[in-house]
Enzyme design. Structure first.
Site, PDB file in Angstrom:
ATOM      1  N   HIS A  32      17.887 -21.653 -32.906  1.00  0.00           N
ATOM      2  CA  HIS A  32      18.211 -20.460 -32.116  1.00  0.00           C
ATOM      3  C   HIS A  32      19.681 -20.497 -31.676  1.00  0.00           C
ATOM      4  O   HIS A  32      20.343 -19.461 -31.648  1.00  0.00           O
ATOM      5  CB  HIS A  32      17.278 -20.356 -30.909  1.00  0.00           C
ATOM      6  CG  HIS A  32      15.832 -20.140 -31.289  1.00  0.00           C
ATOM      7  ND1 HIS A  32      15.443 -19.173 -32.182  1.00  0.00           N
ATOM      8  CD2 HIS A  32      14.684 -20.780 -30.916  1.00  0.00           C
ATOM      9  CE1 HIS A  32      14.121 -19.217 -32.338  1.00  0.00           C
ATOM     10  NE2 HIS A  32      13.643 -20.189 -31.577  1.00  0.00           N
TER      11      HIS A  32
ATOM     12  N   ASP B  71      15.436 -13.347 -38.397  1.00  0.00           N
ATOM     13  CA  ASP B  71      14.331 -14.294 -38.583  1.00  0.00           C
ATOM     14  C   ASP B  71      14.806 -15.541 -39.329  1.00  0.00           C
ATOM     15  O   ASP B  71      15.685 -15.462 -40.187  1.00  0.00           O
ATOM     16  CB  ASP B  71      13.207 -13.603 -39.368  1.00  0.00           C
ATOM     17  CG  ASP B  71      11.887 -14.331 -39.221  1.00  0.00           C
ATOM     18  OD1 ASP B  71      11.744 -15.170 -38.302  1.00  0.00           O
ATOM     19  OD2 ASP B  71      10.983 -14.071 -40.030  1.00  0.00           O
TER      20      ASP B  71
ATOM     21  N   LEU C 131      31.432  -0.224 -30.046  1.00  0.00           N
ATOM     22  CA  LEU C 131      30.149  -0.565 -30.668  1.00  0.00           C
ATOM     23  C   LEU C 131      29.066  -0.488 -29.600  1.00  0.00           C
ATOM     24  O   LEU C 131      29.217  -1.053 -28.512  1.00  0.00           O
ATOM     25  CB  LEU C 131      30.204  -1.997 -31.246  1.00  0.00           C
ATOM     26  CG  LEU C 131      28.884  -2.533 -31.813  1.00  0.00           C
ATOM     27  CD1 LEU C 131      28.494  -1.789 -33.093  1.00  0.00           C
ATOM     28  CD2 LEU C 131      28.976  -4.030 -32.093  1.00  0.00           C
TER      29      LEU C 131
HETATM   30  C1  FPP Z   1      13.265 -15.530 -34.985  1.00  0.00           C
HETATM   31  O1  FPP Z   1      13.326 -16.737 -35.715  1.00  0.00           O
HETATM   32  C2  FPP Z   1      14.246 -15.535 -33.916  1.00  0.00           C
HETATM   33  C3  FPP Z   1      13.946 -15.431 -32.583  1.00  0.00           C
HETATM   34  C4  FPP Z   1      12.575 -15.293 -32.065  1.00  0.00           C
HETATM   35  C5  FPP Z   1      15.014 -15.499 -31.566  1.00  0.00           C
HETATM   36  C6  FPP Z   1      16.300 -14.815 -31.902  1.00  0.00           C
HETATM   37  C7  FPP Z   1      17.321 -15.330 -31.012  1.00  0.00           C
HETATM   38  C8  FPP Z   1      18.601 -15.593 -31.349  1.00  0.00           C
HETATM   39  C9  FPP Z   1      19.204 -15.275 -32.668  1.00  0.00           C
HETATM   40  C10 FPP Z   1      19.419 -16.277 -30.347  1.00  0.00           C
HETATM   41  C11 FPP Z   1      20.444 -15.539 -29.590  1.00  0.00           C
HETATM   42  C12 FPP Z   1      20.296 -14.099 -29.430  1.00  0.00           C
HETATM   43  C13 FPP Z   1      21.063 -13.387 -28.576  1.00  0.00           C
HETATM   44  C14 FPP Z   1      20.940 -11.908 -28.564  1.00  0.00           C
HETATM   45  C15 FPP Z   1      22.033 -14.008 -27.658  1.00  0.00           C
HETATM   46  P1  FPP Z   1      12.043 -17.656 -35.770  1.00  0.00           P
HETATM   47  O2  FPP Z   1      12.087 -18.599 -34.623  1.00  0.00           O
HETATM   48  O3  FPP Z   1      10.811 -16.801 -35.809  1.00  0.00           O
HETATM   49  O4  FPP Z   1      12.233 -18.423 -37.109  1.00  0.00           O
HETATM   50  P2  FPP Z   1      11.091 -18.962 -38.077  1.00  0.00           P
HETATM   51  O5  FPP Z   1      10.466 -17.750 -38.720  1.00  0.00           O
HETATM   52  O6  FPP Z   1      11.852 -19.783 -39.050  1.00  0.00           O
HETATM   53  O7  FPP Z   1      10.133 -19.759 -37.250  1.00  0.00           O
END
Ligand code: FPP
Length: 254
Positions: free
Chosen positions: A38, A21, A132
């Site tokens: 992201h 997150d 893994l």
């Molecule tokens: C949450 O942060 C994150 C996500 C919804 C997306 C996670 C995706 C990645 C880490 C990108 C790549 C992943 C893979 C497996 C290739 P948020 O957007 O909710 O952050 P915020 O709470 O600050 O809004």
């Protein structure tokens, strides 16, 4: 620290589950579009995989996209889909070379044909790897997981293959996602919130929880090691006494 003894294998989690997150906030603090966060987050995924391989953690489950994330603004969802597709195209060869088995859990039907094909291809290419076990939870929700397990048991009962009295915790556990892995020993959530957010609701029953204020793109090896060190210092009793736990044999992923 060459004079320190190697950490006891019992202190290394076999299975690590992570809520990644804080990507959006990381980008917003830099006055950049959320998708930049992201993209930065995708780099942290590689750091986390490297860390697990280096420490001998056998399974890593990452929450990449929740059932609820489909409700985000269209451009963010589109950007994330592009990012997933690129990652599937770019990373799978290297993951395969390093012995990583890649699998996906969640409602796959909600993804485009192209993404579903890439997911299936990545799973097929890496299926015999065992260094893994990497599971990507995508379009995943813990409640969805429990419902799909209940539905599969109900179908067996309706077809006369299963008696309702035969349903116990072990049978139920065999129908939820990740049934072939030990449940997560350690759960990490970045971004400052201290909740599970509909991640692995069944599987996290006895998992040790670790939270950090750091945003996902800021997470590094030092912080991951801190989580492992704190995990190593905790006594997990699973409702038993400390003496009973100490007498139990240790398990490994098969
Ligand atoms: C949450 O942060 C994150 C996500 C919804 C997306 C996670 C995706 C990645 C880490 C990108 C790549 C992943 C893979 C497996 C290739 P948020 O957007 O909710 O952050 P915020 O709470 O600050 O809004």
């Amino acid at each position: 620290m060459p004079n320190e003894p190697a950490p006891s294998p019992a202190r290394i989690p076999r299975h690590l589950a992570v809520i990644m997150d804080g990507n959006g906030r990381w980008a917003e603090r830099r006055r950049r579009p959320r998708i930049i966060g992201h993209r930065a987050g995708a780099r942290t995924v590689n750091i986390c995989i490297d860390f697990c391989i280096a420490r001998g953690i056998q399974a890593l489950t990452l929450f990449a996209f929740s059932s609820e994330n489909w409700g985000r603004p269209e451009d963010e969802v589109g950007g994330l889909m592009k990012l997933f597709l690129n990652a599937l195209e770019r990373e799978v060869e290297e993951l395969d070379r390093r012995g990583v088995r890649v699998r996906f859990i969640g409602e796959r039907d909600r993804f485009s044909d192209k993404i579903r094909e890439r997911m299936a291809a990545a799973e097929a290419q890496t299926r015999t790897n065992a260094t893994l076990h990497l599971t990507i939870a995508a379009s995943y929700g813990g409640r969805w997981d429990i419902v799909q397990a209940a539905r599969s048991l109900a179908a067996d009962v309706a077809a006369g293959r299963l008696a309702p009295e035969a349903i116990d915790e072990a049978l139920f556990a065999s129908r939820v996602s990740l049934a072939d892995l030990p449940p997560p020993d350690l759960f990490i959530r970045t971004g400052g919130d201290t909740r599970i957010s509909n991640f692995l609701l069944w599987q996290l029953a006895y998992t040790e929880l670790w939270f950090t204020e750091a945003l996902w793109p800021e997470l590094d090896e030092t912080m991951l090691q801190r989580a492992l060190d704190e995990f190593g210092g905790r006594e997990r009793r699973f409702g038993l006494t400390g003496a009973q736990i100490a007498a139990q044999p240790k398990e490994t992923v098969e």
